[in-house]
Design an enzyme around this catalytic site. Sequence first.
Site, mmCIF file in Angstrom:
data_model
loop_
_atom_site.group_PDB
_atom_site.id
_atom_site.type_symbol
_atom_site.label_atom_id
_atom_site.label_comp_id
_atom_site.label_asym_id
_atom_site.label_seq_id
_atom_site.Cartn_x
_atom_site.Cartn_y
_atom_site.Cartn_z
ATOM 1 N N THR A 110 82.530 24.168 37.326
ATOM 2 C CA THR A 110 82.469 23.627 38.568
ATOM 3 C C THR A 110 82.748 24.493 39.684
ATOM 4 O OG1 THR A 110 83.046 21.524 39.899
ATOM 5 C CG2 THR A 110 84.821 22.581 38.306
ATOM 6 N N ALA A 176 74.972 14.628 40.498
ATOM 7 C CA ALA A 176 73.426 15.029 39.890
ATOM 8 C C ALA A 176 73.153 13.257 39.137
ATOM 9 C CB ALA A 176 73.243 15.392 38.496
ATOM 10 N N SER A 177 74.191 12.272 38.652
ATOM 11 C CA SER A 177 74.204 11.581 37.948
ATOM 12 C C SER A 177 73.388 9.987 39.169
ATOM 13 C CB SER A 177 75.472 10.571 37.918
ATOM 14 O OG SER A 177 75.958 11.302 36.823
ATOM 15 N N HIS A 220 71.570 13.718 29.192
ATOM 16 C CA HIS A 220 73.132 13.692 29.381
ATOM 17 C C HIS A 220 73.416 12.135 29.688
ATOM 18 C CE1 HIS A 220 76.650 13.665 32.523
ATOM 19 N NE2 HIS A 220 76.938 14.424 31.823
ATOM 20 N N ASP A 299 65.908 16.818 35.843
ATOM 21 C CA ASP A 299 67.779 16.919 35.545
ATOM 22 C C ASP A 299 67.892 17.974 35.791
ATOM 23 O OD1 ASP A 299 70.332 17.211 35.910
ATOM 24 O OD2 ASP A 299 70.396 15.972 34.478
ATOM 25 N N ASN A 328 73.374 20.594 40.469
ATOM 26 C CA ASN A 328 74.467 21.133 41.221
ATOM 27 C C ASN A 328 74.407 22.264 41.851
ATOM 28 O OD1 ASN A 328 74.188 18.472 40.876
ATOM 29 N ND2 ASN A 328 75.871 18.371 39.141
#
Length: 503
Positions: A110, A176-177, A220, A299, A328
């Site tokens: 992250t 992203a979800s 995912h 994605d 992301n």
Amino acid sequence: MSESLLTDKTGNSSERNCEPKKSPESIDMEAAEFKDFAKSMIDYIAEYLENIRDRRVLPEVKPGYLRPLIPDNAPLKPDSWEDVMSDIERVIMPGVTHWHSPKFHAYFPTANSYPAIVADMLSGAIACIGFTWIASPACTELEVVMLDWLGKMLDLPAEFLACSGGKGGGVIQGTASEATLVALLGAKAKKILEVKEQHPNWDENTIISKLVAYSSAQAHSSVERAGLLGGIKLKSIPADKNNRLRGPALEEAIKKDIDDGLIPFYVVVTLGTTNSCAFDNLEECGPIGNKYNVWIHVDAAYAGSAFICPEYRHLMKGIETADSFNFNPHKWMLVNFDCSAMWLKDPSWLVNAFNVDPLYLKHDMQGSAPDYRHWQIPLGRRFRALKIWFVLRLYGVENIQAHIRRHCEFAKYFEKLCVEDSRFEIVGEVNMGLVCFRLKGPNERNEVLLKRINGRGNVHMVPSKIGDVYFLRMAICSRFTQTSDIEYTWKEISDAANEILKN
Ligand code: PLP
């Protein structure tokens, strides 16, 4: 609730008697020194990040550790800033997993950088809620331009960019979800409209019951969740032996479902899977989506950042066939969470699907600039484009490319160390900054290995499993990582292996 209402049970409270209340002129009258405290926090943050390597990466606390460390109720009178500061080390830090330590190798990275942190502070100070253009024009307009900057850095097709003058454009989602769900809902609205035109007597529930979406079995978990939240069937298609979704398998599934009377409407193609950073074959899957009029969503949550480096763009071949693309910057591009960049060739499917228009949200400039509330699930949105702007300007594209390349090189170096030790094997290909590896032999041996590694608390990683093969994932996560950190991590793993294999 006022004190009088809390204490007066006679019904004669000052509120009821409409006596004027005595309020301080400002709640900050007694707290002017907050500004100085804010400045001292900057020093604390710098000190924390610069010395993060020295902290134990995984905390040793047990569930429930925190409650006994703080009072049962909020203080009636202010605490001192000194007390608050000292409680960061006493209460918070013992329970922090240090994601930015070079010894942290779990999940995916992250992102974190001073320019992004400072931009988030400014965003916090402006504290606008940019749901419409008029709610804070700079918030919307910087976002439009930053998504164009980013899209050009990735060499996305012009159709995705607002500056092309077409329908396309970008938006910052939280995660992203959310992007996967939002694209699914747009695709669903589009397909329902198309089917209604062909079958005017079919009601909406009948159509929805026939809708079917697809992803690789390696996608995912948020993709499966988007299917659940979107109220449609989502089928997972087995990946090939290299963990990639391939065109023929996708086409076979679509054809069979059409034959069975179902209506395919949405495919998620993953570029950089979470399990092993495998790349679905977009060049094969995209044209199949186009052929059957099925929305293609890409994605690329983690790996998308690497497409700013031309040498990785072959992995997104076929991108021109996609309807929406997401990655992301908050994973690997030095922009702190939350910042998930999403582009759509035709955002009107979302705008129409999510459009509710109460009077209090209308404004005179409607239609001249995006009202991003129609592009996302929540109404409220922070000024997140600032952190992209600060990061891109203060690092420059070249330094961000260098950051990505360094992580990929570290992964290759770790792979080399692994390959040189005959006790270990690599699982799949090493792509980007992720190495999947295991001790040769049974899964149980690797479960014990991971327990040992995490139990020592010096480095942290998580496992995964593809088919029957359990393995460890070593992700390069920190922007502070140096070659010596990779060697340190390897030694931790090797020592743990020595202990296990000795027994
Ligand atoms: N998609 C992929 C391929 C991921 O690897 C991840 C997280 O690692 C996600 C989606 C979920 O990302 P987010 O937390 O932004 O929803």
